[in-house]
Design a protein around this motif. Structure first.
Motif, PDB file in Angstrom:
ATOM      1  N   ILE A   6      16.584  -3.950  77.268  1.00  0.00           N
ATOM      2  CA  ILE A   6      17.361  -3.375  76.149  1.00  0.00           C
ATOM      3  C   ILE A   6      16.443  -3.088  74.960  1.00  0.00           C
ATOM      4  CG2 ILE A   6      19.206  -3.832  74.454  1.00  0.00           C
ATOM      5  CD1 ILE A   6      20.436  -3.326  77.182  1.00  0.00           C
ATOM      6  N   GLN A   7      15.533  -4.021  74.671  1.00  0.00           N
ATOM      7  CA  GLN A   7      14.618  -3.846  73.533  1.00  0.00           C
ATOM      8  C   GLN A   7      13.682  -2.653  73.760  1.00  0.00           C
ATOM      9  OE1 GLN A   7      11.660  -6.844  72.900  1.00  0.00           O
ATOM     10  NE2 GLN A   7      11.482  -6.425  70.716  1.00  0.00           N
ATOM     11  N   LEU A   8      13.192  -2.517  74.979  1.00  0.00           N
ATOM     12  CA  LEU A   8      12.304  -1.390  75.312  1.00  0.00           C
ATOM     13  C   LEU A   8      12.988  -0.045  75.087  1.00  0.00           C
ATOM     14  CD1 LEU A   8      10.562  -2.451  78.633  1.00  0.00           C
ATOM     15  CD2 LEU A   8       9.390  -1.595  76.619  1.00  0.00           C
ATOM     16  N   ILE A   9      14.221   0.069  75.606  1.00  0.00           N
ATOM     17  CA  ILE A   9      14.923   1.364  75.524  1.00  0.00           C
ATOM     18  C   ILE A   9      15.326   1.698  74.099  1.00  0.00           C
ATOM     19  CG2 ILE A   9      17.067   2.552  76.123  1.00  0.00           C
ATOM     20  CD1 ILE A   9      16.850   1.724  78.822  1.00  0.00           C
ATOM     21  N   THR A  10      15.848   0.706  73.397  1.00  0.00           N
ATOM     22  CA  THR A  10      16.399   1.009  72.063  1.00  0.00           C
ATOM     23  C   THR A  10      15.319   1.082  70.985  1.00  0.00           C
ATOM     24  OG1 THR A  10      16.867  -1.340  71.769  1.00  0.00           O
ATOM     25  CG2 THR A  10      18.679   0.041  72.539  1.00  0.00           C
ATOM     26  N   GLU A  11      14.216   0.324  71.154  1.00  0.00           N
ATOM     27  CA  GLU A  11      13.219   0.286  70.069  1.00  0.00           C
ATOM     28  C   GLU A  11      11.809   0.706  70.493  1.00  0.00           C
ATOM     29  OE1 GLU A  11      13.283  -3.617  68.204  1.00  0.00           O
ATOM     30  OE2 GLU A  11      15.439  -3.754  68.613  1.00  0.00           O
ATOM     31  N   ARG A  12      11.235  -0.028  71.454  1.00  0.00           N
ATOM     32  CA  ARG A  12       9.792   0.097  71.665  1.00  0.00           C
ATOM     33  C   ARG A  12       9.353   1.448  72.228  1.00  0.00           C
ATOM     34  NH1 ARG A  12       7.807  -5.367  74.406  1.00  0.00           N
ATOM     35  NH2 ARG A  12       5.800  -4.291  74.288  1.00  0.00           N
ATOM     36  N   ILE A  13      10.068   1.956  73.241  1.00  0.00           N
ATOM     37  CA  ILE A  13       9.657   3.251  73.833  1.00  0.00           C
ATOM     38  C   ILE A  13       9.814   4.404  72.833  1.00  0.00           C
ATOM     39  CG2 ILE A  13      10.188   4.952  75.645  1.00  0.00           C
ATOM     40  CD1 ILE A  13      10.634   2.625  77.563  1.00  0.00           C
ATOM     41  N   PRO A  14      10.981   4.521  72.134  1.00  0.00           N
ATOM     42  CA  PRO A  14      11.090   5.610  71.153  1.00  0.00           C
ATOM     43  C   PRO A  14      10.009   5.528  70.062  1.00  0.00           C
ATOM     44  CG  PRO A  14      13.240   4.633  71.567  1.00  0.00           C
ATOM     45  CD  PRO A  14      12.241   3.768  72.263  1.00  0.00           C
ATOM     46  N   LYS A  15       9.713   4.299  69.577  1.00  0.00           N
ATOM     47  CA  LYS A  15       8.728   4.150  68.489  1.00  0.00           C
ATOM     48  C   LYS A  15       7.309   4.419  68.976  1.00  0.00           C
ATOM     49  CE  LYS A  15      10.978   0.902  65.328  1.00  0.00           C
ATOM     50  NZ  LYS A  15      11.230  -0.518  65.161  1.00  0.00           N
TER      51      LYS A  15
END
Length: 737
Positions: A548-557
Motif C-alpha cells: 500500500i505504501q509503495l503504490i500510494t507514496e513511494r512509486i509516484p514520488k
C-alpha cells in the motif's frame, strides 16, 4: 408501529413463557434500502411506519426491493446491541407503492432503464396513481410529456416489461432458496420462457449462464424434486466436472479421474456415473479417446478443436513458399542496410531458416531480439510485395506488435471478423483471409479453440509464423498449443537465447532469465535507482503494508508513475488476504475513495475512475477476458456504466456488471500478453500451492520500467526452484506428429 393493545402485550408475555415471542405485524413504505444482497436476498430497510415519527429499521429477506415500495412484515422486535431497536421480519411481502411519493421514489430508483429521478417526477406529476397502468397498457400516452419521443417511450415500455419478468424470476429463485443476482442474465438468455425452461431442466443454468455454478443448479434441482441418483443429474455432473477440468487448462480427463471426481461430487455410485458418461458420449457431448494408452474423455468442442488444429498445421506445411526462393546471402546485408542494425550469427541463421520454411516458430525470453528478427523478415518479404497479416490474442499485445513493426496488427477476434448475428466468425475455411503470411505474436496465450478458428481461416498458399515465449504460463483457456507444436517436431523452431547488449543493462531482463534458469534474482545494493527490486517481508501483514505504501507514496514520488494508470499489482491467486479480491477492495479505498456516484452490483462497489478488468469474452461488445480499462462515468438515470478500454468506450447495463471486476490487482494468469510500466508482485508462503517458476517468470516479464517483488524470501526461493511437471492433458502433439 403495530396497533397492539395492552391485552396483546399480556399475550406476548404469556406466549414468551410458553415457548417463544408472539409474531407481530408491521407495514410501511421503504424510504431507503441500506443493504440488499442480490445473492441471498438479505436486506436492511429504513421504513416509514404509520404512527411513528422515526424511521424503523426492518431486517429481512426479499428477492428484490426498491425505495417507495410498501412492505408487509411478520416478525418480532429485537434490541440489537450495536444497531438498537430493529424489526426482524420472518416473512416480508413486497407490495407496489400506492402513494404518489412512494411511486416517484420507486420509479426513480434506477430499476427501470430509461427512468431516472427526473423522468419519474414528470411521469407521476402527469399520470398520478395511473402511472403503472399507463406504462404497461397505454405507453403511447407518455408522448404527451415534453421531451419524450417515440424512441424513449418504446425503450421505457420494453424495460418495464423486462423488469416485470426479471422480478418474477427473482421471486421464483428466492422461493427455492437461491440468490437472485443472476436474474437479469437468466432473462437475457431465456427471455419470457425463463421459468418454464429452468423448471424443465435446472442443470441448463450451469451450462448456459455465466456465474451460475453446478452447485446452485443442483440446489434448485433438489428443490424441484429431481432425484439425487437420476441420470439427468449424473450427466450434468459429468459435464460440469469436465468443464471444471478444462477451466484448469486441460483438453481432456482420464476416464478413471472423471468417474472418481463425479462420484465424489454427486455422492452416487460409479456405476451410475459410467452410465451417464456413455449417455453423454452417445449424445455426442463427449468423445472417448486414448491418450498415451490411457482412456480419456474430451468435451466434443475441444476434441474437434484439436483435430482441426492438427489438420490445418499439416495443410499449411504443404505447398510452395509464397515468396519463392530468396537468396539470404544478399537479403541479410540488404536488411542490415535498411534497418541500420547488425544482425548476430544466430539471427542470420534464424532468418535463413524462416525464409526457407512455410511454417516456423520463433521463441525466446525478453531481450533476445525476437522483435528485431521478425522486423527483419517482414522487411525482406515486403520488398517482395507480399501481403502480411499481423495478429495477437489481446488488444494490448496487438497494439504493441503494431508499435514495434509500424504495421497494422489486429486482435485475432477482430481479424476473423466476429459476427454477433450468427455468433461465429465471418472468416473461416470457406471465406479465408486474403494474405501471403500470417504472424501470430504472443502465441503461448492462444488456446486450442481460438487457434483452430484462426488456422482454419488461413488460405492454403499462405505461410505461418508463430512468435512467443514458451516458458511463460500457458493460455488461460484449454490447451498448451505452442508447447505442443514445438514438442511435435513437425514445425521448424528458432529458439533465441542470447541477450543483446542494450537489453543487458535492464535488471528486469537479466532477472527474468535468471528466474527461468532456476536462479534467485539479483537485487541492487546502493543508492542508485534500478528497474528491479526485491523487498523482503516476514509476514502477509508486512507485505500488505509495504505494498500500500509503495503504490500510494513511494512509486509516484520516486519514479513519477501514476498509481492507477501505470502501476499494476499482480498476485498469484484471487482468494486470501493477498489475493486479487481483497487487495482490490483496499486499493480502491486508498486510490479512489472520494469518487461518486458509487453503485454496488454482484458484491462489488464501482465508481468513476476505478480500474476494471473484463473476466469473460464478450463478442458483442468486443471485449475479452483480461482486457483492462477505466470507468469513465456511471449514469444512474439510464442504469449504464461506461468503461474506456485503450481509447475505446464500452457500455454496460448494471445487470451485466458480473462480467467486470476491479483491476487494481489482478491474478498473474490474467496479465498474460499485457505490459505495464510498473508491476508489484506480492509473494507469501500462503501462496504455497501456486508458487512455480513460470508463474513468477510471467509476472516479472510484464513490467517495462519497474518490477518490485515484495515477499517472504522463502516463498521467492520456492517459486524460482519449482518447475512442476503437471503438464496439461492434451493429445495435439500425437495428432500432428
Amino acid at each position: 408501529m403495530t396497533n397492539n393493545s395492552s391485552s396483546s402485550h399480556q399475550s406476548i408475555s404469556h406466549n414468551t413463557i410458553s415457548g417463544g415471542p408472539l409474531t407481530e405485524r408491521l407495514s410501511g413504505s421503504v424510504e431507503r434500502v441500506t443493504f440488499h444482497s442480490e445473492e441471498s436476498g438479505f436486506c436492511i430497510l429504513r421504513t416509514k411506519v404509520k404512527g411513528r415519527r422515526d424511521l424503523v429499521t426492518v431486517v429481512g429477506s426479499a428477492a428484490s426491493i426498491t425505495p417507495g415500495e410498501y412492505v408487509e412484515c411478520l416478525g418480532n422486535w429485537q434490541n440489537d446491541r450495536t444497531y438498537g431497536l430493529q424489526f426482524r421480519a420472518t416473512r416480508l411481502t413486497v407490495v407496489p407503492p400506492s402513494t404518489l411519493e412512494g411511486i416517484e421514489k420507486y420509479l426513480g430508483s434506477g430499476m427501470v432503464k430509461g427512468i431516472g429521478p427526473h423522468f419519474a417526477k414528470a411521469l407521476v406529476y402527469a399520470f398520478k396513481e395511473e402511472v403503472f397502468t399507463v406504462i404497461e397498457e397505454e405507453p403511447e400516452r407518455m408522448l404527451e410529456l415534453p421531451g419524450i419521443g417515440q424512441k424513449r417511450m418504446t425503450k421505457v415500455a420494453a424495460a418495464w416489461a423486462d423488469q416485470k419478468v426479471i422480478r418474477e424470476i427473482m421471486v421464483f429463485l428466492q422461493s427455492h432458496g437461491l440468490g437472485t443476482g443472476r436474474a437479469v442474465r437468466i432473462f437475457k438468455t431465456y427471455g419470457n420462457e425463463s421459468i418454464i425452461k429452468v423448471t424443465e431442466n435446472p442443470y441448463r443454468l450451469a451450462l448456459d449462464i455465466h456465474g451460475i455454478g453446478f452447485t446452485t443448479a443442483d440446489t434448485l434441482a433438489m428443490q424441484l424434486g429431481i432425484a439425487p441418483d437420476s441420470l439427468i443429474r449424473a450427466q450434468a455432473g459429468v459435464r460440469h466436472i469436465l468443464q471444471e477440468i478444462s477451466g484448469n487448462g486441460h483438453c481432456a480427463a482420464p476416464w478413471e479421474v472423471l468417474v472418481a471426481e463425479a462420484a465424489k461430487l454427486l455422492e452416487i455410485t460409479p456405476t451410475i456415473i459410467e452410465t451417464a458418461i456413455n449417455a453423454e458420449v452417445a449424445a455426442e457431448n463427449l468423445v472417448r479417446e486414448e491418450i498415451n494408452g490411457t482412456p480419456a474423455l474430451f468435451l466434443t468442442p475441444l476434441y474437434r478443436a484439436e483435430i482441426g488444429t492438427a489438420t490445418h498445421i499439416q495443410r499449411l506445411l504443404r505447398g510452395e513458399l509464397p515468396w519463392g526462393s530468396i537468396d539470404t546471402d544478399k537479403a541479410i546485408p540488404w536488411v542490415e542496410g535498411k534497418s541500420g542494425l547488425t544482425l548476430s550469427d544466430s539471427q542470420q541463421r534464424a532468418i535463413s531458416l524462416a525464409l526457407s520454411n512455410k511454417a516456423v516458430i520463433i521463441t525466446g525470453g525478453p531481450g533476445v531480439g525476437k522483435t528485431t528478427l521478425v522486423n527483419s523478415i517482414l522487411l525482406i518479404l515486403q520488398a517482395k510485395k507480399l501481403t502480411v497479416t499481423l495478429c495477437a490474442p489481446t488488444g494490448r499485445a496487438a497494439k504493441r506488435l503494431s508499435e514495434s513493426t509500424a504495421l497494422e496488427a489486429k486482435t485475432i477476434h477482430r481479424l476473423l471478423e466476429f459476427d454477433p448475428q450468427s455468433f461465429g466468425f465471418k472468416r473461416n475455411r470457406d471465406n479465408p483471409l486474403e494474405t501471403d503470411l500470417v504472424v501470430i505474436d504472443e502465441a503461448s496465450m492462444v488456446d486450442i479453440v481460438l487457434m483452430n478458428r484462426l488456422l482454419a481461416a488461413i488460405p492454403d498458399k499462405a505461410a505461418l509464423m508463430l512468435v512467443g515465449d514458451v516458458d511463460q504460463l500457458p493460455s488461460v483457456g484449454p490447451g498448451a498449443v505452442l508447447a505442443d507444436l514445438i514438442r511435435s517436431g513437425s514445425i521448424p523452431v528458432i529458439s533465441l537465447t542470447e541477450i543483446f547488449r542494450q537489453a543487458a543493462s535492464s535488471r528486469i531482463i537479466i532477472n527474468a532469465h535468471r528466474i527461468n534458469r532456476g536462479e534467485i534474482p539479483l537485487n541492487l545494493e546502493g543508492p542508485g535507482l534500478s528497474d528491479f527490486y526485491f523487498i523482503p517481508a516476514s509476514s502477509p501483514e508486512e507485505i500488505y503494508n509495504k505494498l500500500i505504501q509503495l503504490i500510494t507514496e513511494r512509486i509516484p514520488k520516486r519514479f513519477g508513475l501514476h498509481s492507477v494508470k501505470e502501476v499494476q499489482v499482480l498476485t498469484p491467486m484471487n482468494r486470501g488476504g493477498l489475493g486479487a479480491r481483497a487487495l482490490n477492495v483496499e486499493l480502491q479505498r486508498a486510490l479512489n475513495d472520494k469518487a461518486e456516484p458509487k453503485i454496488t452490483r454482484f458484491g462489488t462497489i464501482f465508481a468513476p475512475g476505478d480500474k476494471v478488468i473484463q473476466t469473460v469474452n464478450n463478442y458483442d461488445k468486443e471485449v475479452f477476458n483480461g482486457d483492462i480499462g477505466q470507468i469513465l462515468k456511471i449514469d444512474t438515470e439510464e442504469s449504464i456504466l461506461l468503461v474506456d478500454y485503450d481509447g475505446r468506450e464500452v457500455e454496460y447495463e448494471f445487470g451485466e456488471l458480473d462480467e467486470v471486476s476491479l483491476a487494481y490487482a489482478t491474478s498473474i494468469h490474467k496479465s498474460q500478453g499485457s505490459e505495464y510500466p510498473a508491476v508489484i508482485i506480492p509473494l507469501a508462503m500462503q501462496h504455497y500451492t501456486l508458487l512455480e517458476r513460470n508463474l513468477i517468470y510471467t509476472a516479472v516479464t510484464r513490467g517495462k520500467k519497474l518490477v518490485i517483488i515484495i515477499g517472504e524470501p522463502k516463498a521467492l526461493g520456492i517459486a524460482v526452484k519449482t518447475q512442476k511437471s503437471n503438464s496439461r492433458v492434451t493429445n495435439l502433439t500425437a495428432r500432428i506428429a
